[in-house]
Design a protein around this motif. Structure first.
Motif, short mmCIF file in Angstrom:
data_model
loop_
_atom_site.label_atom_id
_atom_site.label_comp_id
_atom_site.label_asym_id
_atom_site.label_seq_id
_atom_site.Cartn_x
_atom_site.Cartn_y
_atom_site.Cartn_z
N ALA A 123 0.82 -1.21 0.00
CA ALA A 123 0.00 0.00 0.00
C ALA A 123 0.85 1.26 0.00
O ALA A 123 0.35 2.36 0.19
CB ALA A 123 -0.93 0.01 1.21
N SER A 124 2.15 1.12 -0.22
CA SER A 124 3.01 2.30 -0.20
C SER A 124 3.16 2.84 -1.62
O SER A 124 3.38 2.10 -2.57
CB SER A 124 4.38 1.95 0.38
N ASN A 125 2.99 4.13 -1.70
CA ASN A 125 3.18 4.80 -2.99
C ASN A 125 4.57 5.41 -2.98
O ASN A 125 4.92 6.18 -2.09
CB ASN A 125 2.12 5.89 -3.16
N VAL A 126 5.35 5.07 -3.97
CA VAL A 126 6.75 5.53 -3.97
C VAL A 126 6.90 6.94 -4.51
O VAL A 126 8.00 7.48 -4.55
CB VAL A 126 7.64 4.58 -4.77
N GLY A 127 5.80 7.56 -4.90
CA GLY A 127 5.88 8.94 -5.38
C GLY A 127 6.30 9.02 -6.83
O GLY A 127 5.48 8.99 -7.71
N ALA A 128 7.61 9.06 -7.08
CA ALA A 128 8.09 9.11 -8.45
C ALA A 128 7.97 7.73 -9.08
O ALA A 128 7.97 6.72 -8.38
CB ALA A 128 9.54 9.57 -8.47
N PRO A 129 7.85 7.68 -10.41
CA PRO A 129 7.75 6.36 -11.05
C PRO A 129 8.92 5.47 -10.69
O PRO A 129 10.08 5.86 -10.77
CB PRO A 129 7.75 6.70 -12.55
N MET A 130 8.62 4.24 -10.29
CA MET A 130 9.67 3.30 -9.89
C MET A 130 10.55 2.91 -11.06
O MET A 130 11.68 2.49 -10.89
CB MET A 130 9.05 2.06 -9.27
N ALA A 131 10.00 3.06 -12.28
CA ALA A 131 10.78 2.65 -13.43
C ALA A 131 11.93 3.62 -13.72
O ALA A 131 12.86 3.30 -14.44
CB ALA A 131 9.88 2.54 -14.65
#
Lengths: 388, 115
Positions: free
Chosen positions: B100-108
Protein backbone atom coordinates in the motif's frame (compact mmCIF):
# COMPACT_ATOMS: atom_id res chain seq x y z
CA UNK A 1 -10.99 -39.16 11.27
CA UNK A 2 -13.30 -36.17 11.56
CA UNK A 3 -13.46 -34.42 8.25
CA UNK A 4 -15.81 -32.39 6.11
CA UNK A 5 -17.59 -35.42 4.71
CA UNK A 6 -18.05 -36.97 8.13
CA UNK A 7 -19.72 -33.79 9.32
CA UNK A 8 -22.14 -34.00 6.41
CA UNK A 9 -22.85 -37.63 7.18
CA UNK A 10 -23.30 -37.06 10.90
CA UNK A 11 -25.57 -34.10 10.21
CA UNK A 12 -27.71 -36.19 7.88
CA UNK A 13 -27.80 -39.03 10.37
CA UNK A 14 -28.76 -36.69 13.18
CA UNK A 15 -31.53 -35.25 11.05
CA UNK A 16 -32.82 -38.73 10.25
CA UNK A 17 -32.78 -39.66 13.93
CA UNK A 18 -34.55 -36.47 14.90
CA UNK A 19 -31.72 -35.39 17.17
CA UNK A 20 -30.53 -31.84 17.57
CA UNK A 21 -27.06 -30.38 17.91
CA UNK A 22 -26.00 -26.79 18.42
CA UNK A 23 -25.48 -26.42 14.67
CA UNK A 24 -28.71 -28.06 13.62
CA UNK A 25 -30.73 -26.12 16.13
CA UNK A 26 -30.08 -23.12 13.91
CA UNK A 27 -31.08 -24.87 10.71
CA UNK A 28 -34.16 -23.54 9.05
CA UNK A 29 -37.03 -24.95 7.06
CA UNK A 30 -35.55 -27.05 4.27
CA UNK A 31 -36.68 -30.67 3.92
CA UNK A 32 -33.05 -31.66 3.28
CA UNK A 33 -30.74 -29.12 4.87
CA UNK A 34 -27.05 -29.49 4.08
CA UNK A 35 -25.86 -27.03 6.68
CA UNK A 36 -23.43 -29.09 8.75
CA UNK A 37 -22.32 -26.03 10.70
CA UNK A 38 -25.78 -24.47 10.99
CA UNK A 39 -26.66 -20.88 10.20
CA UNK A 40 -25.99 -17.47 11.63
CA UNK A 41 -29.20 -15.57 11.06
CA UNK A 42 -30.07 -15.90 7.38
CA UNK A 43 -26.61 -17.06 6.37
CA UNK A 44 -25.70 -20.72 6.33
CA UNK A 45 -22.18 -21.12 7.62
CA UNK A 46 -19.62 -22.34 5.13
CA UNK A 47 -19.06 -26.11 5.28
CA UNK A 48 -15.79 -26.11 7.22
CA UNK A 49 -14.14 -23.88 9.78
CA UNK A 50 -11.05 -23.58 7.59
CA UNK A 51 -13.05 -22.41 4.58
CA UNK A 52 -14.91 -19.96 6.82
CA UNK A 53 -11.56 -18.62 8.06
CA UNK A 54 -10.12 -18.30 4.57
CA UNK A 55 -13.24 -16.48 3.43
CA UNK A 56 -12.90 -14.23 6.46
CA UNK A 57 -9.29 -13.49 5.58
CA UNK A 58 -10.10 -12.68 1.95
CA UNK A 59 -12.94 -10.42 3.09
CA UNK A 60 -10.45 -8.50 5.23
CA UNK A 61 -7.95 -8.54 2.38
CA UNK A 62 -10.47 -7.09 -0.05
CA UNK A 63 -11.29 -4.31 2.42
CA UNK A 64 -7.55 -3.57 2.77
CA UNK A 65 -7.08 -3.53 -1.02
CA UNK A 66 -10.11 -1.29 -1.55
CA UNK A 67 -8.90 1.15 1.10
CA UNK A 68 -5.14 1.32 1.67
CA UNK A 69 -3.88 -0.20 -1.59
CA UNK A 70 -6.43 1.70 -3.67
CA UNK A 71 -5.44 4.95 -1.97
CA UNK A 72 -1.81 4.39 -2.99
CA UNK A 73 -2.96 3.57 -6.51
CA UNK A 74 -5.09 6.72 -6.76
CA UNK A 75 -2.25 8.92 -5.53
CA UNK A 76 0.08 7.28 -7.99
CA UNK A 77 -2.38 7.83 -10.84
CA UNK A 78 -2.54 11.55 -10.07
CA UNK A 79 1.27 11.80 -9.99
CA UNK A 80 1.65 10.00 -13.29
CA UNK A 81 -1.09 12.06 -14.97
CA UNK A 82 0.50 15.31 -13.80
CA UNK A 83 3.94 14.20 -14.93
CA UNK A 84 2.48 13.62 -18.39
CA UNK A 85 0.85 17.06 -18.40
CA UNK A 86 -2.74 16.11 -17.60
CA UNK A 87 -4.88 17.71 -14.90
CA UNK A 88 -6.10 15.52 -12.03
CA UNK A 89 -9.72 15.64 -13.22
CA UNK A 90 -9.15 15.87 -16.94
CA UNK A 91 -11.30 13.84 -19.34
CA UNK A 92 -8.96 11.85 -21.55
CA UNK A 93 -9.44 9.10 -24.14
CA UNK A 94 -9.08 5.59 -22.75
CA UNK A 95 -5.95 5.06 -24.85
CA UNK A 96 -4.26 7.93 -23.02
CA UNK A 97 -5.18 6.47 -19.62
CA UNK A 98 -3.92 3.07 -20.68
CA UNK A 99 -0.61 4.55 -21.82
CA UNK A 100 -0.27 6.32 -18.48
CA UNK A 101 -1.01 3.32 -16.25
CA UNK A 102 -0.69 0.00 -18.08
CA UNK A 103 2.91 -0.64 -17.11
CA UNK A 104 3.07 1.07 -13.75
CA UNK A 105 3.99 -1.25 -10.88
CA UNK A 106 1.95 0.50 -8.17
CA UNK A 107 -1.19 0.50 -10.33
CA UNK A 108 -0.44 -3.07 -11.37
CA UNK A 109 0.04 -4.19 -7.77
CA UNK A 110 -3.47 -3.10 -6.82
CA UNK A 111 -4.94 -4.75 -9.91
CA UNK A 112 -3.04 -7.98 -9.25
CA UNK A 113 -3.96 -8.11 -5.56
CA UNK A 114 -7.64 -7.41 -6.24
CA UNK A 115 -7.86 -10.05 -8.95
CA UNK A 116 -5.84 -12.65 -7.06
CA UNK A 117 -8.00 -12.23 -3.94
CA UNK A 118 -11.21 -12.43 -5.95
CA UNK A 119 -9.99 -15.46 -7.93
CA UNK A 120 -8.83 -17.27 -4.81
CA UNK A 121 -12.19 -16.77 -3.12
CA UNK A 122 -13.93 -18.24 -6.17
CA UNK A 123 -11.48 -21.13 -6.33
CA UNK A 124 -12.02 -22.07 -2.68
CA UNK A 125 -15.80 -21.89 -2.89
CA UNK A 126 -15.98 -23.76 -6.18
CA UNK A 127 -13.81 -26.57 -4.80
CA UNK A 128 -15.80 -26.78 -1.56
CA UNK A 129 -19.25 -27.05 -3.12
CA UNK A 130 -18.07 -29.44 -5.83
CA UNK A 131 -16.46 -31.64 -3.17
CA UNK A 132 -19.94 -32.54 -1.94
CA UNK A 133 -21.80 -31.90 -5.16
CA UNK A 134 -24.34 -34.65 -4.76
CA UNK A 135 -25.47 -33.48 -1.32
CA UNK A 136 -25.86 -29.86 -2.43
CA UNK A 137 -27.70 -30.83 -5.62
CA UNK A 138 -29.99 -33.08 -3.59
CA UNK A 139 -30.70 -30.19 -1.24
CA UNK A 140 -31.80 -27.96 -4.13
CA UNK A 141 -33.88 -30.78 -5.66
CA UNK A 142 -35.71 -31.33 -2.39
CA UNK A 143 -36.41 -27.61 -1.99
CA UNK A 144 -37.97 -27.48 -5.46
CA UNK A 145 -40.75 -29.78 -4.29
CA UNK A 146 -41.87 -27.58 -1.42
CA UNK A 147 -42.88 -24.02 -0.58
CA UNK A 148 -43.36 -21.39 0.51
CA UNK A 149 -43.20 -19.88 -2.95
CA UNK A 150 -42.36 -21.72 -6.12
CA UNK A 151 -39.72 -22.28 -8.79
CA UNK A 152 -40.53 -22.50 -12.48
CA UNK A 153 -37.60 -23.48 -14.69
CA UNK A 154 -37.80 -23.48 -18.48
CA UNK A 155 -35.54 -26.20 -19.94
CA UNK A 156 -36.50 -25.08 -23.47
CA UNK A 157 -35.37 -21.49 -22.91
CA UNK A 158 -32.68 -20.42 -25.37
CA UNK A 159 -30.02 -18.84 -23.20
CA UNK A 160 -28.58 -15.80 -25.03
CA UNK A 161 -24.85 -15.70 -25.60
CA UNK A 162 -24.47 -12.41 -23.73
CA UNK A 163 -25.62 -14.02 -20.48
CA UNK A 164 -23.15 -16.91 -20.65
CA UNK A 165 -19.93 -15.09 -19.79
CA UNK A 166 -18.02 -15.59 -16.55
CA UNK A 167 -19.36 -12.35 -15.09
CA UNK A 168 -17.28 -11.08 -12.15
CA UNK A 169 -14.75 -13.81 -13.03
CA UNK A 170 -17.12 -16.31 -11.43
CA UNK A 171 -16.17 -19.84 -12.58
CA UNK A 172 -18.72 -20.94 -15.18
CA UNK A 173 -20.65 -17.68 -14.86
CA UNK A 174 -24.26 -17.66 -13.71
CA UNK A 175 -25.51 -20.29 -16.19
CA UNK A 176 -22.63 -22.76 -16.47
CA UNK A 177 -21.88 -23.81 -12.89
CA UNK A 178 -24.30 -25.92 -10.86
CA UNK A 179 -23.23 -23.96 -7.76
CA UNK A 180 -23.35 -20.51 -9.30
CA UNK A 181 -25.75 -19.32 -6.62
CA UNK A 182 -23.71 -20.70 -3.75
CA UNK A 183 -20.51 -19.16 -5.11
CA UNK A 184 -22.15 -15.83 -5.91
CA UNK A 185 -23.62 -15.51 -2.43
CA UNK A 186 -20.41 -15.93 -0.45
CA UNK A 187 -18.11 -14.28 -2.99
CA UNK A 188 -20.23 -11.14 -3.14
CA UNK A 189 -20.38 -11.07 0.63
CA UNK A 190 -16.59 -10.82 0.45
CA UNK A 191 -17.11 -7.95 -1.94
CA UNK A 192 -19.49 -6.24 0.49
CA UNK A 193 -16.74 -6.50 3.13
CA UNK A 194 -18.90 -8.74 5.29
CA UNK A 195 -21.60 -6.10 5.65
CA UNK A 196 -24.26 -8.01 3.73
CA UNK A 197 -24.25 -11.40 5.45
CA UNK A 198 -27.82 -10.77 6.61
CA UNK A 199 -28.95 -9.08 3.36
CA UNK A 200 -28.48 -5.70 5.02
CA UNK A 201 -27.80 -3.98 1.70
CA UNK A 202 -30.83 -5.49 -0.04
CA UNK A 203 -33.10 -4.83 2.92
CA UNK A 204 -32.04 -1.19 2.75
CA UNK A 205 -32.86 -0.98 -0.94
CA UNK A 206 -36.22 -2.65 -0.38
CA UNK A 207 -37.00 -0.19 2.42
CA UNK A 208 -36.18 2.72 0.11
CA UNK A 209 -38.20 1.51 -2.85
CA UNK A 210 -40.87 4.07 -3.79
CA UNK A 211 -44.47 2.88 -4.03
CA UNK A 212 -47.20 3.93 -6.46
CA UNK A 213 -49.04 7.10 -5.43
CA UNK A 214 -52.37 5.38 -5.96
CA UNK A 215 -53.54 1.84 -5.37
CA UNK A 216 -52.24 -1.07 -3.38
CA UNK A 217 -48.98 -2.91 -3.93
CA UNK A 218 -50.41 -6.30 -4.85
CA UNK A 219 -47.73 -7.67 -7.18
CA UNK A 220 -43.98 -7.02 -7.18
CA UNK A 221 -41.28 -8.21 -9.57
CA UNK A 222 -37.56 -8.44 -8.78
CA UNK A 223 -36.05 -8.34 -12.25
CA UNK A 224 -32.74 -10.16 -12.70
CA UNK A 225 -33.11 -11.50 -9.20
CA UNK A 226 -29.89 -13.53 -8.99
CA UNK A 227 -29.99 -15.33 -5.65
CA UNK A 228 -33.17 -13.56 -4.57
CA UNK A 229 -31.89 -11.34 -1.78
CA UNK A 230 -33.87 -8.31 -2.95
CA UNK A 231 -36.99 -10.39 -3.64
CA UNK A 232 -37.05 -11.79 -0.11
CA UNK A 233 -36.36 -8.32 1.28
CA UNK A 234 -39.32 -6.95 -0.70
CA UNK A 235 -41.49 -9.77 0.64
CA UNK A 236 -40.44 -8.82 4.15
CA UNK A 237 -41.48 -5.21 3.51
CA UNK A 238 -44.69 -6.11 1.67
CA UNK A 239 -45.86 -9.35 3.35
CA UNK A 240 -49.30 -9.21 1.72
CA UNK A 241 -48.02 -8.71 -1.81
CA UNK A 242 -47.35 -11.49 -4.31
CA UNK A 243 -43.62 -11.30 -4.97
CA UNK A 244 -42.17 -12.64 -8.20
CA UNK A 245 -38.52 -12.91 -9.16
CA UNK A 246 -37.12 -13.53 -12.62
CA UNK A 247 -33.69 -14.51 -13.89
CA UNK A 248 -32.19 -16.22 -16.91
CA UNK A 249 -29.82 -18.46 -14.93
CA UNK A 250 -31.28 -21.71 -13.58
CA UNK A 251 -28.45 -22.40 -11.09
CA UNK A 252 -28.94 -18.96 -9.52
CA UNK A 253 -32.71 -19.43 -9.35
CA UNK A 254 -32.40 -22.88 -7.78
CA UNK A 255 -30.21 -21.47 -5.01
CA UNK A 256 -32.51 -18.44 -4.66
CA UNK A 257 -35.59 -20.60 -4.24
CA UNK A 258 -33.85 -22.96 -1.84
CA UNK A 259 -32.72 -20.04 0.27
CA UNK A 260 -36.17 -18.41 0.24
CA UNK A 261 -37.70 -21.70 1.42
CA UNK A 262 -35.01 -21.95 4.07
CA UNK A 263 -35.84 -18.56 5.53
CA UNK A 264 -39.60 -18.98 5.05
CA UNK A 265 -40.07 -16.29 2.41
CA UNK A 266 -42.83 -16.82 -0.15
CA UNK A 267 -41.37 -15.75 -3.50
CA UNK A 268 -42.28 -17.11 -6.94
CA UNK A 269 -39.12 -17.60 -8.99
CA UNK A 270 -39.20 -17.97 -12.76
CA UNK A 271 -36.58 -18.62 -15.41
CA UNK A 272 -37.15 -16.31 -18.36
CA UNK A 273 -35.50 -13.47 -20.25
CA UNK A 274 -35.96 -9.98 -18.88
CA UNK A 275 -36.63 -8.92 -22.48
CA UNK A 276 -39.55 -11.36 -22.78
CA UNK A 277 -40.89 -12.07 -19.33
CA UNK A 278 -44.16 -13.71 -20.35
CA UNK A 279 -46.15 -11.82 -17.72
CA UNK A 280 -49.47 -10.16 -18.76
CA UNK A 281 -49.70 -6.46 -19.64
CA UNK A 282 -49.82 -4.12 -16.64
CA UNK A 283 -49.28 -7.02 -14.26
CA UNK A 284 -47.03 -5.41 -11.65
CA UNK A 285 -47.46 -2.53 -9.26
CA UNK A 286 -43.71 -2.37 -8.57
CA UNK A 287 -40.77 -3.63 -10.60
CA UNK A 288 -37.39 -3.34 -8.93
CA UNK A 289 -33.96 -4.39 -10.12
CA UNK A 290 -30.51 -4.29 -8.59
CA UNK A 291 -27.34 -4.30 -10.71
CA UNK A 292 -28.98 -6.09 -13.62
CA UNK A 293 -28.56 -3.60 -16.44
CA UNK A 294 -24.77 -3.34 -16.51
CA UNK A 295 -24.70 -7.10 -17.10
CA UNK A 296 -26.73 -7.01 -20.31
CA UNK A 297 -25.92 -5.61 -23.75
CA UNK A 298 -27.15 -2.16 -24.75
CA UNK A 299 -29.54 -3.79 -27.20
CA UNK A 300 -30.97 -6.04 -24.48
CA UNK A 301 -31.20 -3.11 -22.03
CA UNK A 302 -33.41 -1.18 -24.46
CA UNK A 303 -35.65 -4.21 -24.97
CA UNK A 304 -35.87 -4.81 -21.23
CA UNK A 305 -36.92 -1.23 -20.54
CA UNK A 306 -39.62 -1.57 -23.23
CA UNK A 307 -40.79 -4.83 -21.64
CA UNK A 308 -41.01 -3.13 -18.24
CA UNK A 309 -43.20 -0.49 -19.87
CA UNK A 310 -45.51 -3.31 -20.94
CA UNK A 311 -45.78 -5.21 -17.65
CA UNK A 312 -45.92 -2.25 -15.24
CA UNK A 313 -49.47 -1.06 -14.55
CA UNK A 314 -50.50 2.59 -15.04
CA UNK A 315 -49.21 4.50 -12.02
CA UNK A 316 -46.88 1.61 -11.19
CA UNK A 317 -43.23 2.03 -10.32
CA UNK A 318 -40.13 0.76 -12.10
CA UNK A 319 -37.05 1.29 -9.93
CA UNK A 320 -33.70 0.07 -11.31
CA UNK A 321 -30.47 0.54 -9.38
CA UNK A 322 -27.15 0.21 -11.18
CA UNK A 323 -23.81 1.70 -12.11
CA UNK A 324 -23.76 5.25 -13.43
CA UNK A 325 -21.84 6.69 -16.34
CA UNK A 326 -18.56 8.34 -15.31
CA UNK A 327 -19.79 11.90 -14.77
CA UNK A 328 -16.64 13.27 -13.10
CA UNK A 329 -13.95 11.87 -15.37
CA UNK A 330 -10.28 11.69 -14.53
CA UNK A 331 -7.56 9.58 -16.13
CA UNK A 332 -7.63 7.32 -13.07
CA UNK A 333 -11.41 6.85 -13.05
CA UNK A 334 -11.49 6.16 -16.78
CA UNK A 335 -8.76 3.56 -16.41
CA UNK A 336 -10.29 1.92 -13.31
CA UNK A 337 -13.71 1.63 -14.97
CA UNK A 338 -12.06 0.01 -17.98
CA UNK A 339 -10.10 -2.36 -15.72
CA UNK A 340 -13.36 -3.52 -14.14
CA UNK A 341 -14.89 -4.04 -17.56
CA UNK A 342 -11.88 -5.86 -18.98
CA UNK A 343 -10.51 -7.91 -16.11
CA UNK A 344 -13.45 -8.33 -13.76
CA UNK A 345 -15.34 -9.74 -16.75
CA UNK A 346 -18.00 -7.06 -16.92
CA UNK A 347 -18.35 -7.33 -20.70
CA UNK A 348 -21.39 -5.04 -20.97
CA UNK A 349 -20.73 -2.44 -18.28
CA UNK A 350 -19.39 0.16 -20.70
CA UNK A 351 -22.28 -0.40 -23.12
CA UNK A 352 -24.74 0.29 -20.28
CA UNK A 353 -22.98 3.41 -19.08
CA UNK A 354 -21.97 4.82 -22.46
CA UNK A 355 -24.49 3.67 -25.05
CA UNK A 356 -27.89 3.60 -23.35
CA UNK A 357 -29.82 6.82 -22.78
CA UNK A 358 -31.77 5.29 -19.94
CA UNK A 359 -34.14 8.18 -19.30
CA UNK A 360 -34.99 8.49 -23.01
CA UNK A 361 -35.66 4.76 -23.29
CA UNK A 362 -37.88 4.88 -20.21
CA UNK A 363 -39.91 7.76 -21.61
CA UNK A 364 -40.26 5.86 -24.88
CA UNK A 365 -41.61 2.93 -22.83
CA UNK A 366 -44.29 5.14 -21.28
CA UNK A 367 -42.69 6.20 -18.00
CA UNK A 368 -42.30 9.55 -16.31
CA UNK A 369 -38.69 9.66 -15.19
CA UNK A 370 -37.06 10.97 -12.02
CA UNK A 371 -33.35 10.39 -12.56
CA UNK A 372 -31.92 10.18 -9.03
CA UNK A 373 -28.34 9.42 -10.09
CA UNK A 374 -26.04 11.97 -8.49
CA UNK A 375 -23.13 13.38 -10.48
CA UNK A 376 -19.82 11.85 -9.48
CA UNK A 377 -21.41 8.79 -7.88
CA UNK A 378 -20.64 5.37 -9.34
CA UNK A 379 -23.99 3.86 -8.34
CA UNK A 380 -27.49 5.28 -8.60
CA UNK A 381 -31.24 4.84 -8.86
CA UNK A 382 -33.84 5.94 -11.36
CA UNK A 383 -37.51 6.23 -10.46
CA UNK A 384 -39.82 5.60 -13.40
CA UNK A 385 -43.58 5.88 -12.95
CA UNK A 386 -45.83 4.45 -15.65
CA UNK A 387 -48.13 7.01 -17.14
CA UNK A 388 -51.86 6.36 -17.04
CA UNK B 1 -13.97 -25.79 -12.58
CA UNK B 2 -13.74 -29.12 -10.70
CA UNK B 3 -15.24 -32.25 -12.18
CA UNK B 4 -18.86 -32.74 -11.08
CA UNK B 5 -19.20 -36.00 -9.18
CA UNK B 6 -22.96 -36.39 -9.33
CA UNK B 7 -25.48 -37.68 -11.80
CA UNK B 8 -28.20 -35.31 -10.63
CA UNK B 9 -29.46 -32.68 -13.08
CA UNK B 10 -27.57 -29.39 -12.85
CA UNK B 11 -29.71 -27.20 -15.14
CA UNK B 12 -26.52 -25.62 -16.46
CA UNK B 13 -25.68 -24.52 -19.97
CA UNK B 14 -22.43 -23.94 -21.83
CA UNK B 15 -20.55 -20.88 -20.68
CA UNK B 16 -18.10 -18.60 -22.40
CA UNK B 17 -14.75 -18.47 -20.59
CA UNK B 18 -14.05 -14.83 -19.93
CA UNK B 19 -11.76 -14.72 -16.96
CA UNK B 20 -8.20 -14.27 -18.07
CA UNK B 21 -7.26 -12.05 -15.11
CA UNK B 22 -5.75 -14.96 -13.25
CA UNK B 23 -3.27 -15.52 -16.06
CA UNK B 24 -2.67 -11.95 -17.18
CA UNK B 25 0.46 -10.17 -16.02
CA UNK B 26 -0.15 -6.78 -14.43
CA UNK B 27 3.37 -6.48 -13.06
CA UNK B 28 5.44 -6.91 -16.20
CA UNK B 29 6.50 -10.44 -15.35
CA UNK B 30 4.02 -13.29 -14.91
CA UNK B 31 6.25 -14.91 -12.29
CA UNK B 32 5.94 -11.82 -10.10
CA UNK B 33 2.16 -11.88 -10.59
CA UNK B 34 2.14 -15.51 -9.53
CA UNK B 35 4.19 -14.69 -6.45
CA UNK B 36 1.64 -12.09 -5.36
CA UNK B 37 -1.15 -14.64 -5.83
CA UNK B 38 0.83 -17.16 -3.81
CA UNK B 39 1.52 -14.69 -1.00
CA UNK B 40 -2.21 -13.93 -0.74
CA UNK B 41 -3.08 -17.64 -0.76
CA UNK B 42 -0.52 -18.23 2.00
CA UNK B 43 -2.23 -15.51 4.01
CA UNK B 44 -5.50 -17.44 3.87
CA UNK B 45 -3.73 -20.57 5.11
CA UNK B 46 -2.01 -18.71 7.94
CA UNK B 47 -5.23 -17.02 9.09
CA UNK B 48 -7.05 -20.37 9.02
CA UNK B 49 -4.47 -21.75 11.46
CA UNK B 50 -4.53 -18.65 13.67
CA UNK B 51 -8.33 -18.64 13.79
CA UNK B 52 -8.40 -22.33 14.63
CA UNK B 53 -6.03 -21.57 17.52
CA UNK B 54 -8.36 -18.86 18.73
CA UNK B 55 -11.27 -21.31 18.71
CA UNK B 56 -9.27 -23.85 20.70
CA UNK B 57 -8.29 -21.13 23.20
CA UNK B 58 -11.93 -20.11 23.55
CA UNK B 59 -13.02 -23.70 24.18
CA UNK B 60 -10.26 -24.16 26.75
CA UNK B 61 -11.11 -20.90 28.48
CA UNK B 62 -14.74 -22.02 28.71
CA UNK B 63 -13.58 -25.44 30.01
CA UNK B 64 -15.42 -27.13 27.15
CA UNK B 65 -14.12 -30.36 25.58
CA UNK B 66 -11.76 -29.65 22.71
CA UNK B 67 -13.01 -32.04 20.07
CA UNK B 68 -12.84 -31.70 16.30
CA UNK B 69 -16.61 -31.34 16.19
CA UNK B 70 -16.52 -28.62 18.86
CA UNK B 71 -13.93 -26.75 16.79
CA UNK B 72 -15.88 -27.12 13.55
CA UNK B 73 -19.19 -25.99 15.02
CA UNK B 74 -17.89 -23.27 17.34
CA UNK B 75 -19.79 -20.00 16.98
CA UNK B 76 -17.70 -17.00 18.06
CA UNK B 77 -19.34 -14.57 20.42
CA UNK B 78 -20.02 -11.06 19.09
CA UNK B 79 -17.10 -9.84 21.21
CA UNK B 80 -14.80 -12.49 19.72
CA UNK B 81 -15.98 -11.63 16.20
CA UNK B 82 -14.97 -8.04 16.82
CA UNK B 83 -11.62 -8.85 18.41
CA UNK B 84 -10.71 -11.48 15.84
CA UNK B 85 -11.59 -9.15 12.94
CA UNK B 86 -9.31 -6.52 14.45
CA UNK B 87 -6.54 -9.12 14.78
CA UNK B 88 -7.05 -10.18 11.17
CA UNK B 89 -6.92 -6.61 9.90
CA UNK B 90 -3.80 -5.92 11.96
CA UNK B 91 -2.14 -9.02 10.52
CA UNK B 92 -3.04 -7.99 6.99
CA UNK B 93 -1.71 -4.49 7.55
CA UNK B 94 1.51 -5.74 9.11
CA UNK B 95 2.09 -8.36 6.43
CA UNK B 96 0.84 -6.66 3.28
CA UNK B 97 1.26 -3.01 4.24
CA UNK B 98 4.21 -2.57 1.92
CA UNK B 99 1.89 -3.11 -1.03
CA UNK B 100 0.00 0.00 0.00
CA UNK B 101 3.01 2.30 -0.20
CA UNK B 102 3.18 4.80 -2.99
CA UNK B 103 6.75 5.53 -3.97
CA UNK B 104 5.88 8.94 -5.38
CA UNK B 105 8.09 9.11 -8.45
CA UNK B 106 7.75 6.36 -11.05
CA UNK B 107 9.67 3.30 -9.89
CA UNK B 108 10.78 2.65 -13.43
CA UNK B 109 12.88 5.83 -13.38
CA UNK B 110 16.61 5.43 -12.75
CA UNK B 111 17.57 5.91 -9.10
CA UNK B 112 19.46 9.15 -9.71
CA UNK B 113 16.39 10.69 -11.35
CA UNK B 114 14.33 9.82 -8.27
CA UNK B 115 16.81 11.63 -6.08
Amino acid sequence: MFNRRSILQSAAAALAAGTSTEAQAKSHLLPVDVAPRGSVGKLERLPSVDLESKHDFLTGMMAFINSDVSKAQRERMVVLAKQAGYAENQDVPLEVAQKLYDNDPVVGTRTRMWNSSHNHEHYLLDEAFHANADAYLAEMEAAEKVGPGSLKLDPALKIPEYTRYEIHQQPGGYCGNAFAGHIYHYATNQFYRGANDQDERHSGYAAGCPVPAKGEVKRILDLGCGIGQLATAMKARFPNAEVHALDVAAPMLRYAHMRAVDIGSEVHFKQALAEATGYPDGHFDVVISYILFHEVTAEAARKIIAEMGRITRPGGVFYPMDFNPVTAPSPGRIYSTWLDHRYNTEPWRLQWTQQVDVAAEMRKAGFNVDDQRAPGQTFGKILAVKTA
Amino acid sequence: MPELKSKRPTHTTDFIPGNDARHNSFLGNPVIDNLVSTVIALGTELWAVKRRNKIVESLLAAKRPVTLEAIETYVPTPEEEKTWAADRDAMIKATYGTFASNVGAPMAAPTKERG
